[in-house]
Design an enzyme around this catalytic site. Sequence first.
Site, PDB file in Angstrom:
ATOM      1  N   ASP A  79       0.858  -1.183   0.000  1.00  0.00           N
ATOM      2  CA  ASP A  79       0.000   0.000   0.000  1.00  0.00           C
ATOM      3  C   ASP A  79       0.896   1.235   0.000  1.00  0.00           C
ATOM      4  OD1 ASP A  79       0.895   0.327   2.619  1.00  0.00           O
ATOM      5  OD2 ASP A  79      -1.017  -0.180   3.546  1.00  0.00           O
ATOM      6  N   ARG A 174      -4.971  -5.698   0.029  1.00  0.00           N
ATOM      7  CA  ARG A 174      -3.643  -5.295  -0.436  1.00  0.00           C
ATOM      8  C   ARG A 174      -3.034  -6.351  -1.349  1.00  0.00           C
ATOM      9  NH1 ARG A 174       0.032  -4.385   4.395  1.00  0.00           N
ATOM     10  NH2 ARG A 174      -1.548  -5.478   5.639  1.00  0.00           N
TER      11      ARG A 174
END
Length: 299
Positions: A79, A174
Amino acid sequence: MDGFLNLHKPAGLTSHDCVARVRRSLKLKRVGHGGTLDPAATGVLPIALGRATRLLQFLRQDKAYRAIARFGLTTTTDDLEGEILAQTPAAHLTRDQIEALLPKFLGTIQQVPPAYSAIQIGGQRLYDLARAGVAVDVPVRTVEVYQIDLLDWRPGDFPEAELAIACGAGTYIRSIARDLGNLLGTGGTLANLIRTQSHGFDLADSLTLEDLAAQAEAGIFEPIPAAIALAHLPALTLAPPDALRWTQGQPIATDPVTDLDAPLRVHDSCNKFLGIGKFRATQQGICLVPWVVLAGQMD
């Protein structure tokens, strides 16, 4: 105070930070949460209050998210909070290319969690090992993705796809952003995440920390009753003598309404929520036995 809170977690706070803020606002010691959210993520964070902390395990496990995946970029954390590992413009990507790959992430899939995650290996969190520079083979997980749709496509040097994802427990969004970028050959990372549903709670009905503090100050905050939060479970009503015996820990011989060892809500004849029970084979035959008893004091 017993029950649940549907909290709208803000960006920048950990789930533990939110629990601490709720404790202060409600002046309550026993507070817990279900379904950890990363600090950068926002949205639904289910909070259990008082004795309802014993019921977190029985909440629904499905979750839903709105996520933005950015392509042409990879990071250490999958991220934007992590260090950039690679950055190469990917302006050639198209909406059609994204939509063609989404079915690969639907259904039962294998997923490698991010290196920076709360999963424990050998009693240590992966993020602690990663920060210490310890190389670890992150174990593959089997997860369920019920739905994944492309909501919006934003072209550019580092294009972005906004996705709606409904999934089961343990799914890392993610990892989906990272793996989608890998399939495209451009790399990818998660740029934004909002949890819109979790454990049966919906974002539209959530309270911010500011809302909670204001309601607590005015003395008007009302927790969500446990029986409502657990409405997805089958229920059984016990007559007064059996209800009392059950809350005292005694098995009750009755016809099963669920599979053995499956949780169900137990109520008394006044519809008070007594706790969670399950059917088990005993010397008396199939009986309803206590799992979590709340002594009939939670409605």
